[in-house]
Design a protein around this motif. Sequence first.
Motif, short mmCIF file in Angstrom:
data_model
loop_
_atom_site.label_atom_id
_atom_site.label_comp_id
_atom_site.label_asym_id
_atom_site.label_seq_id
_atom_site.Cartn_x
_atom_site.Cartn_y
_atom_site.Cartn_z
N ILE A 117 -5.96 -3.57 3.43
CA ILE A 117 -5.94 -2.13 3.67
C ILE A 117 -6.67 -1.83 4.97
O ILE A 117 -7.76 -2.34 5.21
CB ILE A 117 -6.60 -1.38 2.50
CG1 ILE A 117 -5.75 -1.57 1.23
CG2 ILE A 117 -6.79 0.10 2.82
CD1 ILE A 117 -6.33 -0.94 -0.01
N ARG A 118 -6.06 -1.00 5.79
CA ARG A 118 -6.71 -0.52 7.01
C ARG A 118 -7.08 0.92 6.80
O ARG A 118 -6.21 1.75 6.57
CB ARG A 118 -5.74 -0.62 8.19
CG ARG A 118 -5.69 -1.99 8.81
CD ARG A 118 -4.84 -1.98 10.08
NE ARG A 118 -5.17 -3.17 10.87
CZ ARG A 118 -5.92 -3.17 11.96
NH1 ARG A 118 -6.42 -2.03 12.43
NH2 ARG A 118 -6.18 -4.29 12.60
N LEU A 119 -8.35 1.23 6.88
CA LEU A 119 -8.77 2.63 6.71
C LEU A 119 -8.23 3.45 7.88
O LEU A 119 -8.33 3.02 9.01
CB LEU A 119 -10.29 2.73 6.70
CG LEU A 119 -11.01 2.07 5.53
CD1 LEU A 119 -12.52 2.17 5.74
CD2 LEU A 119 -10.61 2.73 4.22
N PRO A 120 -7.67 4.60 7.57
CA PRO A 120 -7.10 5.42 8.65
C PRO A 120 -8.21 6.19 9.40
O PRO A 120 -8.17 7.41 9.50
CB PRO A 120 -6.17 6.37 7.91
CG PRO A 120 -6.78 6.50 6.54
CD PRO A 120 -7.50 5.22 6.25
N LEU A 121 -9.21 5.48 9.91
CA LEU A 121 -10.29 6.15 10.62
C LEU A 121 -9.89 6.40 12.06
O LEU A 121 -9.14 5.59 12.63
CB LEU A 121 -11.54 5.27 10.62
CG LEU A 121 -12.18 4.95 9.28
CD1 LEU A 121 -13.32 3.95 9.48
CD2 LEU A 121 -12.70 6.21 8.63
N PRO A 122 -10.40 7.43 12.67
CA PRO A 122 -10.17 7.58 14.11
C PRO A 122 -10.71 6.34 14.81
O PRO A 122 -11.81 5.88 14.49
CB PRO A 122 -11.01 8.81 14.50
CG PRO A 122 -11.40 9.48 13.22
CD PRO A 122 -11.25 8.50 12.11
N GLY A 123 -9.93 5.79 15.69
CA GLY A 123 -10.38 4.59 16.42
C GLY A 123 -9.96 3.30 15.76
O GLY A 123 -10.30 2.21 16.25
N ALA A 124 -9.19 3.38 14.67
CA ALA A 124 -8.84 2.16 13.93
C ALA A 124 -7.92 1.24 14.74
O ALA A 124 -7.78 0.06 14.43
CB ALA A 124 -8.17 2.53 12.60
N VAL A 153 -19.05 -5.07 9.27
CA VAL A 153 -17.99 -5.30 8.30
C VAL A 153 -17.98 -4.12 7.35
O VAL A 153 -18.99 -3.83 6.71
CB VAL A 153 -18.24 -6.60 7.51
CG1 VAL A 153 -17.14 -6.80 6.47
CG2 VAL A 153 -18.34 -7.79 8.44
N ILE A 154 -16.86 -3.42 7.28
CA ILE A 154 -16.77 -2.33 6.31
C ILE A 154 -16.27 -2.93 5.01
O ILE A 154 -15.20 -3.53 4.97
CB ILE A 154 -15.80 -1.22 6.77
CG1 ILE A 154 -16.19 -0.72 8.16
CG2 ILE A 154 -15.81 -0.08 5.78
CD1 ILE A 154 -15.31 0.41 8.67
N GLY A 155 -17.03 -2.78 3.95
CA GLY A 155 -16.63 -3.30 2.65
C GLY A 155 -17.61 -4.36 2.17
O GLY A 155 -17.73 -5.41 2.78
N MET A 241 -12.49 -4.80 8.83
CA MET A 241 -12.23 -3.95 7.66
C MET A 241 -11.90 -4.85 6.50
O MET A 241 -10.89 -5.57 6.52
CB MET A 241 -11.06 -3.03 7.93
CG MET A 241 -11.40 -1.89 8.84
SD MET A 241 -10.14 -0.64 8.65
CE MET A 241 -10.51 0.38 10.07
N ALA A 242 -12.74 -4.84 5.51
CA ALA A 242 -12.50 -5.66 4.31
C ALA A 242 -12.65 -4.75 3.12
O ALA A 242 -13.53 -4.93 2.28
CB ALA A 242 -13.48 -6.81 4.28
N VAL A 243 -11.79 -3.74 3.06
CA VAL A 243 -11.96 -2.71 2.04
C VAL A 243 -10.97 -2.84 0.88
O VAL A 243 -10.96 -2.00 0.01
CB VAL A 243 -11.83 -1.30 2.66
CG1 VAL A 243 -13.00 -1.04 3.60
CG2 VAL A 243 -10.52 -1.15 3.40
N GLY A 244 -10.20 -3.91 0.89
CA GLY A 244 -9.30 -4.09 -0.24
C GLY A 244 -7.92 -4.51 0.21
O GLY A 244 -7.65 -4.62 1.41
#
Lengths: 820, 112
Positions: A117-124, A153-155, A241-244
């Motif tokens: 999953i890629r978080l739809p953050l600004p700057g992604a 690392v996010i997650g 990004m390691a959020v799932g």
Amino acid sequence: MSARGRERLVVVGNGMAGCRAVQEVLKRDPHRYQITIFGAEPRVNYDRIMLSPVLAGEKAFADIVINDEAWYADNGITLHAGVAVETIDRAAKVVRGAGGIEAAYDRLILAVGSDPIRLPLPGADLKGVVTFRDLDDVEAMVAAATPGAKAVVIGGGLLGIEAAYGLSKRGMGATVVHLMDVLMERQLDASAGFLLTEALAAKGVETVLEAQSEEILGADGRVAGLRLQDGRVLACDLLVMAVGIRPSTGLAKAAGLKVGRGVMVDDVLRTSDPAIFAIGECVEHRGQCYGLVAPIWEMCRTLGEALTDGDAAYEGSALSTRLKVSGVDVFSAGKHQGGEGCEDIVFRDAGRGVYKRIVLEAGRVAGAVLFGDAADGAWYFDLMRSGAPVGDFRETLVFGQAATEGLRGLDPSAAVAAMADTAEVCGCNGVCKGEIDRAIADQTLTTLEGLRAVTKASASCGACTPLVEKILKLSLGDGYQAQTGPKPVCGCTHRGHDEVRRRIVDEALKSMPAVMQALEWTTPDGCASCRPALNYYLLCAWPGDYRDDRQSRFINERVHANIQKDGTYSVVPRMWGGVTSAAELRAIADVVEKFEIPTVKVTGGQRIDLLGVKKDDLPAVWADLNAAGMVSGHAYGKALRTVKTCVGSDWCRFGTQDSTGLGVRLEKFMWGSWTPAKVKLGVSGCPRNCAEATCKDIGVICVDSGYEIHVGGAAGLHIKGTEVLTKVASEDEAVWAICATAQLYRENAWYLERIYKWMDRVGLAWIKAQVEDPDQRRALYDRFAYSQRFFRIDPWAERVAGRDAHEFNPLSRRLELASA
Amino acid sequence: MNALVLDPLQWTDVGAVTDVPLRGARRVPTRSGDVAIFRTGDGRVFALKDACPHKGGPLSQGIVHGHAVACPLHNWSIALATGEPMGADAGKGCAPVIPLRVEDGRLLLGLA
Ligand code: SRM
Ligand SMILES: Cc1cc2nc3c(=O)[nH]c(=O)nc-3n(C[C@H](O)[C@H](O)[C@H](O)COP(=O)(O)OP(=O)(O)OC[C@H]3O[C@@H](n4cnc5c(N)ncnc54)[C@H](O)[C@@H]3O)c2cc1C
Ligand code: SF4
Ligand code: FES
């Protein structure tokens, strides 16, 4: 069927599931199918879970290849590596891949895994923002991992932690940013999560918990940092990004297969098209999607049977997780979090950094969390899956397989008698049964304490105490004297208050989980008795460092008001030394009318109580009182309550000193201090004692020549007159002596022990000795003053300003307003 | 596929799981009285009617420990999974359990 008469089996996905399924088929019938595998990755089949050690530089890609080119050749398998399948033509039974490559099938297996999953953050979409799924990702990370650079690392799940650890091993500064308040919260409880945070910190991986990511910042098209919702910015050169993960279903959906969260399959892994099967992370089976390999192996076995006319059904899998960070052993399985009808067995060994929690349900293992020593993980997992009753060996269960199987099946005393001399009894201190027997015989020991002093058996975590006691009983028969040690803090520990307080200071323990681990608490997160006590001990020992644990405070101290029998609250503002003014009284009157407060009462503590305030109104009531200069009276706290005074030399014809002034000065200096139990002061201007100072915790009787300081009075459940502590000549000295006494009490008493009870225990003489020694008194006073820098703050004003707002607002009002 | 699903419960999103503090509780007022939503140290969530079986104390205000809450009024321990008093007070009534579901980190409260 193909020309050569063999059925054509096509596999989409050259990953863990796809190749294992092929192996399962070949194992059962090597000649049945002509096999073609499409793999989007331009390489042979490798062990994806070992990407973590590859990232960490502990393994090379060559070490993690499962099936090399020879395997495909030897089995006559056509591999289209680097070719993603783009369509499935179900009518023609043909799959088509990139570059026009086609393959016809009789049976098709979808094993396309999942997408990170890629978080739809600004700057992604900045350069340097990556996910962690395949070898390309690892190579991208390794390329960015210049020593000294920073990674975020996010997650804080398994994957995120392994990524951060790997990057830190490569010389980067790594920080894990996690939304929740516990790392790996889906696998761990708060205790194990805390230990993991500490262990990672020791390996150079920082953790930021309860952090909501808001924006990825860039410079020149490359990532430069991550901004969190609370405004903090974490600078970084690489962001993972390691959020799932999300099951990859696009191909199946386009082909018209039935898709839920994953590709829907039945118990033989068949999709809604009977010629097409699906396995691995891309499937949904009985409502469940999986993200670990163990269930995939089970699916592959079933599919192997199904594709070779065997008979098998896949019925879902129990899950276990193991973290792959060198030197940090973590295992979790099943209902690690307990639940309805579950019981916990908790074992902690602070020396070895071990925490184990075994969850039992109906006498069977239902789950386990192991930290620091996960060697028995597989054993607990087996016990869990087999559902075998464990009542017979419950006592030794938490010590693991070796200890348990040594004793299994024997009656307890026979088991003890039968234990070999070399059998280890106390794991913490490595004491064998033989040593204990020898100590008992040689030193004529008769008590557990004595035995502990000599051998250290059961002296650390205490979990083997029952076993040690049995050995004592067995050797001594009636000569055995049961333990009479200090009273434990509560049922979560065998340790007494003094030991806990001492070790918090000596070992610089600064958080609740740190105390519970170091002192080997036997429950995961304490109980309603020990938590408030520990919270107090910690804030008393570390006033500047400790972060108050609100959840460990009784409601009154949490919301700074007294709960009443109907769930409303009472509010008692301070009225310094019992002195008030027209302005204060007017403000109180206005608040009472504005908020329709039903009762206003003068208390026994020389101030005014507003009773029946609605919880949601509290901050607004306080705001009005604050505006008139009034602050919290702590009528709710184990804290300084009131300082009663009489009119003294200002007005009274007998007054010898300014008792009102001294009382006001004491209250203004001491208010806000937390104490083991409530503390009330009284200052009387002469021995007629109109302020009832001689039944207060600390009292002052003013006399012509100075100030008599009294201590240890009470007039509640017990009536106790004070004892004279000391006599001083000046008001300053009186303040020093009183604050020093209060600090001595704060640092030494047991939680909920009022001064008079503490004095009964330690003796007036000891208190006197400390407070009369000028150096001691000075040091105590200074520590009190230091602590007051943090606590002499109006908690009402803080809440008016918005702190803990959730405490005063309902979670949601939707159901209140909703129409029926 | 188009089987009739009878779900008499009305599921309402009342907030995020993380809105409830770990080892804490939040209160949700409803037209039929307050509901207490608890979150335990190991991250599980439970919902009970916010009234102690003893004398109606607001359980949402108690100390959450293990899978129980200590009532703020007279310190009875109430099991969160069943709403029943534990220990010496076992068997003396119960606080009704309210259906609660978690979906994508959101709390869904089920009321008829
Ligand atoms: C309001 C007040 C009665 C009044 O209307 O006058 C009061 C009310 C309560 N007292 Fe008191 N006590 C009040 C003065 C006293 C006094 C008189 C005094 O302070 O001079 C005493 C005897 C002196 C003493 O403390 O030794 C007193 C001895 C107690 C005790 C017994 C303490 C003991 O250790 O023996 C308790 C029970 C406890 O603390 O565990 C108690 C507990 C309580 C509690 C906090 C009960 C509770 O836990 O909810 C009551 C809270 C009411 C509220 O919500 O405001 N209250 N209580 C007085 C508030 C004083 C203030 O301004 O803060
Ligand atoms: C770094 C890391 C560490 C892990 N650690 C563990 C662990 O310790 N324990 C554990 O149990 N699990 C672990 N896992 C999870 C485990 O790796 C997965 O559960 C497992 O790989 C899933 O197998 P799969 O075959 O379903 O998917 P994959 O192994 O991802 O295989 C799917 C393959 O299909 C290919 N593909 C996708 N679409 C197409 C297409 N249209 N055409 C052709 N090919 C396609 C993909 O490129 C991929 O190679 C880890 C995962 C990662 C990323
Ligand atoms: S005497 Fe008893 S009833 Fe009265 S305020 Fe104190 S605790 Fe409450
Ligand atoms: S109302 Fe809950 S214990 Fe009395």
